[in-house]
Design a protein around this motif. Structure first.
Motif, mmCIF file in Angstrom:
data_model
loop_
_atom_site.group_PDB
_atom_site.id
_atom_site.type_symbol
_atom_site.label_atom_id
_atom_site.label_comp_id
_atom_site.label_asym_id
_atom_site.label_seq_id
_atom_site.Cartn_x
_atom_site.Cartn_y
_atom_site.Cartn_z
ATOM 1 N N PRO A 136 0.850 -1.186 0.000
ATOM 2 C CA PRO A 136 0.000 0.000 0.000
ATOM 3 C C PRO A 136 0.889 1.240 0.000
ATOM 4 O O PRO A 136 1.971 1.236 0.591
ATOM 5 N N LEU A 156 -4.270 -3.254 -0.649
ATOM 6 C CA LEU A 156 -5.314 -2.239 -0.477
ATOM 7 C C LEU A 156 -6.125 -2.483 0.784
ATOM 8 O O LEU A 156 -6.433 -1.553 1.535
ATOM 9 N N VAL A 171 -5.337 5.767 0.230
ATOM 10 C CA VAL A 171 -4.562 4.542 0.083
ATOM 11 C C VAL A 171 -4.640 4.042 -1.348
ATOM 12 O O VAL A 171 -5.712 3.974 -1.941
ATOM 13 N N GLY A 173 -4.007 -1.519 3.833
ATOM 14 C CA GLY A 173 -3.851 -0.073 3.932
ATOM 15 C C GLY A 173 -5.111 0.617 4.408
ATOM 16 O O GLY A 173 -5.056 1.559 5.207
ATOM 17 N N ASN A 174 -6.262 0.173 3.924
ATOM 18 C CA ASN A 174 -7.531 0.787 4.318
ATOM 19 C C ASN A 174 -7.999 0.314 5.696
ATOM 20 O O ASN A 174 -8.430 1.107 6.518
ATOM 21 N N SER A 232 -2.598 0.963 -4.082
ATOM 22 C CA SER A 232 -1.734 -0.213 -4.104
ATOM 23 C C SER A 232 -0.818 -0.081 -5.295
ATOM 24 O O SER A 232 -1.207 0.406 -6.351
#
Length: 96
Positions: A44, A80, A55, A83-84, A57
């Protein structure tokens, strides 16, 4: 590592520790092979705008052993998601 972090550096170290453990679980034992130039590794990445962190990827692919963050995922979807889902932890790691 720090039960009660007293500064940003300690918060960042705690966040990195958490991110490393989260990536191990999400990757289900997958370890990036930097000797395999045909294996894609995803991570990410974050861009800060007026509303906060966004965010994305990206893919790391190279025959050379260098990279950015150092925490890689076996798919873009996982990068992703992590990161989220764990943005608060990443925000403790990222500079302000």
């Amino acid at each position: 590592p720090f039960k009660n972090p007293k500064n940003q550096q300690q918060k960042s170290i705690n966040a990195l520790f958490d991110i490393q453990n989260i990536s191990k679980v999400l990757n289900e034992g997958w370890i990036p092979d930097f000797n395999n130039k045909n294996e894609y590794k995803y991570y990410p990445y974050f861009i800060k705008n007026s509303s906060g962190w966004v965010v994305y990827s990206d893919c790391y692919w190279s025959a050379y052993s260098y990279g950015g963050f150092g925490i890689y995922f076996k798919s873009s979807t996982l990068a992703l998601y992590c990161g989220n889902q764990f943005l608060k932890i990443y925000s403790d790691y990222l500079p302000e």
